[in-house]
Design a protein around this motif. Structure first.
Motif: not given
Length: 227
Positions: A61-64
């Motif tokens: 989850r690089p978006d988090l």
């Protein structure tokens, strides 16, 4: 060359803060809806800067990554508990080394706000000759923060030693051409640390002083032999 500059990691080396870091990261994961990492997983990233640590812990989850870093900082800085204690013998040893003429520095994966907070809690804000944090330069194990500390202090790598509890500390020292002392009472085990061949690995902070004394005595002996 005789050692005259001692550079320390903070968490798990000078301060008994590993448990607090683990619980804070796990709480941050919960806060943003990520799977809770195990204690060992969090210990494995201690020493990295927070963005780098989040990338390792939550690659799915690089978006988090940014939200979890923000949550970690908020939780850590809002904690009103008493200051995380220094390990036994730390303050006395630091005072003695200052009196003996050593330069003292900190190279940490903490951010500047976090480091200043804990230094203030221990009345150490003006104590060290230099400090460098992960949000001011490149994360460990890149040697940038060590190079910057040495440049600020006017010292060479041969006169300094990096003391830390993680493989990132030992590897950073190697990358800077500097001796490394590993401590096995922090985030990583003696077996993990010795894989990177530090100059020595100690099991208690108080074991560092005798090793330093031996290095200083050995340097004097070499100098006398060359006269």
């Amino acid at each position: 060359m005789s050692i005259d500059t001692l550079i320390f990691d903070w968490d798990g080396t000078l301060a008994d803060s590993i448990g607090h870091i683990v619980s804070t990261m796990q709480s941050a994961a919960v806060a943003v809806g990520l799977p809770v990492p195990s204690d060992e997983a969090v210990k494995g990233i201690i020493g990295l800067g927070l963005p780098e640590a989040a990338a390792v812990l939550f690659p799915q989850r690089p978006d988090l990554a940014v939200p979890v870093v923000d949550a970690y900082r908020d939780i850590y800085l809002s904690d009103d508990q008493q200051a995380v204690p220094l390990f036994a013998g730390v303050r006395q040893a630091l005072d003695e080394w200052r009196e003996q003429g050593y330069l003292l520095a900190v190279a940490t994966g903490k951010g500047r706000r976090g480091l200043n907070r804990v230094l203030g809690q221990h009345d150490l804000l003006d104590y060290f000759d230099a400090t460098r944090c992960a949000d001011e330069t490149v994360s460990k194990p890149d040697p940038a923060m060590l190079h910057q500390i040495l440049q600020q202090l006017g010292r060479g790598a041969g006169a300094a030693v990096m003391v830390g509890d993680s493989s990132f500390d030992v590897q950073m020292a190697h990358n800077a051409g500097m001796r490394a002392v590993a401590v096995s009472y922090g985030a990583q085990s003696r077996a993990q640390l010795e894989q990177l061949t530090p100059a020595v690995c100690v099991d208690r902070f108080v074991e560092l002083a005798p090793w330093l004394s031996g290095q200083r005595a050995g340097s004097r002996g070499i100098a006398l032999e060359r006269v």
